[in-house]
Design a protein around this motif. Structure first.
Motif, PDB file in Angstrom:
ATOM      1  N   ILE A 118      -4.935  -0.792 -11.602  1.00  0.00           N
ATOM      2  CA  ILE A 118      -3.355  -0.396 -11.478  1.00  0.00           C
ATOM      3  C   ILE A 118      -3.651   0.237  -9.666  1.00  0.00           C
ATOM      4  CG2 ILE A 118      -1.917   1.415 -11.933  1.00  0.00           C
ATOM      5  CD1 ILE A 118      -3.212   1.005 -15.092  1.00  0.00           C
ATOM      6  N   LEU A 119      -3.505   0.878  -9.432  1.00  0.00           N
ATOM      7  CA  LEU A 119      -3.460   1.505  -8.505  1.00  0.00           C
ATOM      8  C   LEU A 119      -3.961   0.706  -7.317  1.00  0.00           C
ATOM      9  CD1 LEU A 119      -6.200   5.045  -9.295  1.00  0.00           C
ATOM     10  CD2 LEU A 119      -3.663   4.794  -8.634  1.00  0.00           C
ATOM     11  N   PHE A 120      -5.387   0.043  -7.183  1.00  0.00           N
ATOM     12  CA  PHE A 120      -5.126  -1.469  -5.748  1.00  0.00           C
ATOM     13  C   PHE A 120      -4.280  -1.445  -5.023  1.00  0.00           C
ATOM     14  CE2 PHE A 120      -6.439  -5.404  -4.033  1.00  0.00           C
ATOM     15  CZ  PHE A 120      -7.748  -4.527  -3.235  1.00  0.00           C
ATOM     16  N   PRO A 121      -2.910  -2.541  -5.868  1.00  0.00           N
ATOM     17  CA  PRO A 121      -2.089  -2.965  -5.318  1.00  0.00           C
ATOM     18  C   PRO A 121      -1.013  -1.661  -4.072  1.00  0.00           C
ATOM     19  CG  PRO A 121      -1.718  -3.804  -7.279  1.00  0.00           C
ATOM     20  CD  PRO A 121      -2.559  -2.433  -7.350  1.00  0.00           C
ATOM     21  N   PHE A 122      -1.286  -0.958  -4.546  1.00  0.00           N
ATOM     22  CA  PHE A 122      -0.859   0.229  -3.576  1.00  0.00           C
ATOM     23  C   PHE A 122      -1.301   0.685  -3.106  1.00  0.00           C
ATOM     24  CE2 PHE A 122       0.750   0.370  -7.826  1.00  0.00           C
ATOM     25  CZ  PHE A 122       2.387   0.297  -7.651  1.00  0.00           C
ATOM     26  N   ALA A 123      -2.938   0.912  -2.767  1.00  0.00           N
ATOM     27  CA  ALA A 123      -3.772   1.290  -2.158  1.00  0.00           C
ATOM     28  C   ALA A 123      -4.090   0.467  -1.008  1.00  0.00           C
ATOM     29  CB  ALA A 123      -5.222   1.571  -2.557  1.00  0.00           C
ATOM     30  N   ARG A 124      -4.197  -0.949  -1.275  1.00  0.00           N
ATOM     31  CA  ARG A 124      -3.945  -1.756  -0.501  1.00  0.00           C
ATOM     32  C   ARG A 124      -2.927  -1.864   0.533  1.00  0.00           C
ATOM     33  NH1 ARG A 124      -1.377  -7.531  -1.250  1.00  0.00           N
ATOM     34  NH2 ARG A 124      -3.024  -9.227  -0.359  1.00  0.00           N
ATOM     35  N   ARG A 125      -1.653  -1.445   0.153  1.00  0.00           N
ATOM     36  CA  ARG A 125      -0.200  -1.930   0.879  1.00  0.00           C
ATOM     37  C   ARG A 125      -0.582  -0.726   1.818  1.00  0.00           C
ATOM     38  NH1 ARG A 125       3.399   1.794   1.537  1.00  0.00           N
ATOM     39  NH2 ARG A 125       2.218   2.869  -0.101  1.00  0.00           N
ATOM     40  N   VAL A 126      -0.804   0.686   1.766  1.00  0.00           N
ATOM     41  CA  VAL A 126      -1.481   1.670   2.465  1.00  0.00           C
ATOM     42  C   VAL A 126      -2.593   1.206   3.654  1.00  0.00           C
ATOM     43  CG1 VAL A 126      -2.554   3.490   2.250  1.00  0.00           C
ATOM     44  CG2 VAL A 126      -1.128   3.670   0.583  1.00  0.00           C
ATOM     45  N   VAL A 127      -3.887   0.152   3.254  1.00  0.00           N
ATOM     46  CA  VAL A 127      -4.573   0.060   4.527  1.00  0.00           C
ATOM     47  C   VAL A 127      -3.512  -1.425   5.531  1.00  0.00           C
ATOM     48  CG1 VAL A 127      -5.844  -1.804   4.522  1.00  0.00           C
ATOM     49  CG2 VAL A 127      -6.646   0.324   3.193  1.00  0.00           C
ATOM     50  N   ALA A 128      -3.000  -2.099   4.541  1.00  0.00           N
ATOM     51  CA  ALA A 128      -2.215  -3.013   5.353  1.00  0.00           C
ATOM     52  C   ALA A 128      -1.279  -2.623   7.051  1.00  0.00           C
ATOM     53  CB  ALA A 128      -1.289  -3.962   4.229  1.00  0.00           C
ATOM     54  N   ASP A 129      -0.575  -0.891   5.526  1.00  0.00           N
ATOM     55  CA  ASP A 129       0.159  -0.951   6.679  1.00  0.00           C
ATOM     56  C   ASP A 129      -0.093  -0.108   7.840  1.00  0.00           C
ATOM     57  OD1 ASP A 129       2.839  -1.522   4.967  1.00  0.00           O
ATOM     58  OD2 ASP A 129       3.206   0.422   4.054  1.00  0.00           O
ATOM     59  N   VAL A 130      -1.264   0.791   8.043  1.00  0.00           N
ATOM     60  CA  VAL A 130      -2.377   1.960   8.972  1.00  0.00           C
ATOM     61  C   VAL A 130      -2.723   0.884   9.229  1.00  0.00           C
ATOM     62  CG1 VAL A 130      -3.887   2.102   7.445  1.00  0.00           C
ATOM     63  CG2 VAL A 130      -3.531   3.864   9.067  1.00  0.00           C
ATOM     64  N   VAL A 131      -3.629  -0.532   9.502  1.00  0.00           N
ATOM     65  CA  VAL A 131      -3.581  -1.536  10.521  1.00  0.00           C
ATOM     66  C   VAL A 131      -2.713  -1.716  11.627  1.00  0.00           C
ATOM     67  CG1 VAL A 131      -4.835  -3.090  10.564  1.00  0.00           C
ATOM     68  CG2 VAL A 131      -6.231  -1.660   8.539  1.00  0.00           C
ATOM     69  N   ARG A 132      -1.683  -2.158  10.629  1.00  0.00           N
ATOM     70  CA  ARG A 132      -0.675  -2.664  11.473  1.00  0.00           C
ATOM     71  C   ARG A 132       0.128  -1.355  12.605  1.00  0.00           C
ATOM     72  NH1 ARG A 132       3.925  -2.815   7.601  1.00  0.00           N
ATOM     73  NH2 ARG A 132       4.262  -0.692   8.857  1.00  0.00           N
ATOM     74  N   ASP A 133      -0.161  -0.661  12.006  1.00  0.00           N
ATOM     75  CA  ASP A 133       0.936   0.565  12.922  1.00  0.00           C
ATOM     76  C   ASP A 133      -0.340   1.294  13.440  1.00  0.00           C
ATOM     77  OD1 ASP A 133       2.775   0.969  11.095  1.00  0.00           O
ATOM     78  OD2 ASP A 133       2.367   2.785  10.250  1.00  0.00           O
ATOM     79  N   GLY A 134      -1.722   0.971  13.465  1.00  0.00           N
ATOM     80  CA  GLY A 134      -2.725   1.441  14.888  1.00  0.00           C
ATOM     81  C   GLY A 134      -2.878  -0.104  15.569  1.00  0.00           C
ATOM     82  N   GLY A 135      -1.717  -1.160  14.951  1.00  0.00           N
ATOM     83  CA  GLY A 135      -1.912  -2.019  16.646  1.00  0.00           C
ATOM     84  C   GLY A 135      -2.572  -3.692  16.416  1.00  0.00           C
TER      85      GLY A 135
END
Length: 171
Positions: A118-135
């Protein structure tokens, strides 16, 4: 009152009105801890070698109140190229689950298989966003079969217990 098949169409309510059916519900989910490190910026953006990405998962469950449990996904990611570390992500993503009338032997399968699913898709989005925001290009983690992993772990644990009872030698 019964219908023509003999089935009671108006079952009597519980004597005390209490709902005794087992239930588990997600109350809330949240980022509990998040760290993104980009130790070699701006040089890392110019590196040409392909990065090696290492992803580690850990699942935990804690009783945080009466019939309230916190399930957390700990995700540690490091991206390293020949020239050095590109980025490191440490995420602890959690959810609060309310539990009612669930047998204790059913809690562990839920907390280690279903809750992470249940939680994984939301954690996955957080990871994708933070890596993208890191450049960097967004890092999309592959889906994980938490139920399959739980069954493998349970089988390995069962095999280990059976192995402990196997005679080592002959007497």
């Amino acid at each position: 009152m019964a219908d023509e098949t003999g089935i009671d169409i108006n079952p009597a309510p519980q004597a005390n009105g209490e709902d005794t059916a087992p239930a588990i519900g997600l109350i809330s989910q949240y980022v509990k801890d998040l760290s993104f490190e980009n130790p070699n910026a701006p040089a890392a953006y110019q590196w040409q070698s392909a990065p090696q990405i290492d992803v580690q998962f850990n699942i935990g469950a804690d009783n945080v109140g009466e019939n309230i449990f916190e399930v957390s996904l700990k995700i540690d990611i490091s991206s390293k190229a020949d020239e050095g570390t590109m980025f490191v992500v440490d995420l602890k993503y959690a959810g609060l689950f309310g539990v009612r009338n669930v047998p204790d032997d059913q809690l562990q399968p839920f907390f280690l298989a279903e809750a992470p699913r249940i939680l994984f898709p939301f954690a996955r989005r957080v990871v994708a966003d933070v890596v993208r925001d890191g450049g960097f290009p967004p890092l999309l983690l592959e889906p994980i079969d938490f139920h399959g992993l739980f069954l493998q772990q349970a089988q390995a644990s069962q095999d280990e217990q059976v192995g402990d009872m196997t005679p080592v030698g002959q007497a």
